[in-house]
Write an enzyme that holds these catalytic residues in place. Sequence first.
Site, PDB file in Angstrom:
ATOM      1  N   HIS A  42     -23.280   4.230  61.933  1.00 52.15           N
ATOM      2  CA  HIS A  42     -24.351   5.216  61.998  1.00 52.15           C
ATOM      3  C   HIS A  42     -25.284   4.913  63.168  1.00 52.15           C
ATOM      4  O   HIS A  42     -25.233   3.832  63.748  1.00 52.15           O
ATOM      5  CB  HIS A  42     -25.130   5.281  60.680  1.00 52.15           C
ATOM      6  CG  HIS A  42     -25.613   3.944  60.206  1.00 52.15           C
ATOM      7  ND1 HIS A  42     -26.793   3.405  60.622  1.00 52.15           N
ATOM      8  CD2 HIS A  42     -25.050   3.038  59.373  1.00 52.15           C
ATOM      9  CE1 HIS A  42     -26.958   2.220  60.056  1.00 52.15           C
ATOM     10  NE2 HIS A  42     -25.913   1.970  59.302  1.00 52.15           N
ATOM     11  N   CYS A  75     -24.936  15.547  60.881  1.00 48.67           N
ATOM     12  CA  CYS A  75     -23.838  15.222  59.973  1.00 48.67           C
ATOM     13  C   CYS A  75     -22.683  14.787  60.867  1.00 48.67           C
ATOM     14  O   CYS A  75     -22.924  14.265  61.953  1.00 48.67           O
ATOM     15  CB  CYS A  75     -23.483  16.412  59.080  1.00 48.67           C
ATOM     16  SG  CYS A  75     -23.052  17.924  59.974  1.00 48.67           S
ATOM     17  N   GLN A  79     -22.511  21.031  62.421  1.00 48.29           N
ATOM     18  CA  GLN A  79     -22.177  22.449  62.356  1.00 48.29           C
ATOM     19  C   GLN A  79     -22.603  23.083  61.036  1.00 48.29           C
ATOM     20  O   GLN A  79     -22.920  24.259  61.009  1.00 48.29           O
ATOM     21  CB  GLN A  79     -20.671  22.653  62.557  1.00 48.29           C
ATOM     22  CG  GLN A  79     -20.229  22.296  63.953  1.00 48.29           C
ATOM     23  CD  GLN A  79     -18.730  22.461  64.145  1.00 48.29           C
ATOM     24  OE1 GLN A  79     -17.973  22.689  63.208  1.00 48.29           O
ATOM     25  NE2 GLN A  79     -18.295  22.333  65.375  1.00 48.29           N
TER      26      GLN A  79
END
Length: 143
Positions: A42, A75, A79
Amino acid sequence: MSSAPVFAEPEELYDLILDKTKQPGKDYVVVDVRDADYKGGHIPGSVNVHASEMYDKANELIKEYADVPKVYFHCALSQVRGPKSARIYCETMNNLGIQTDQKVRVKILRNGFEGWHAKYRKEEGLIEDYDKSVWEWAIEEEN
């Protein structure tokens, strides 16, 4: 009325992360709304709030990061889950009477974590808790 979230290019966030005078959680916050796909790495300093929990946790996030001027959502691809979560965040701020364009700017990281990974995976310090085995498919596609 609050403004809608806007897309931010990865380079904008890259510059913030590399700027040692800027602190995540104070000068900016990255909200990673991935669920199981969060495993494997991340963006440094990001907080993980599953998109499915955004309605329940938006008030809590807004209180915690009320004084943070830039809030980035993403995310995997930015999208669906990232943009929807950013919209929920903005709508909740609006319901609380907070104008996002005055105090806080809500943004969506263009191309999400997959774009971030493709662009910055080879640069040290730009992906925390990185597990290369999770991303073998993406690396193979690039070759």
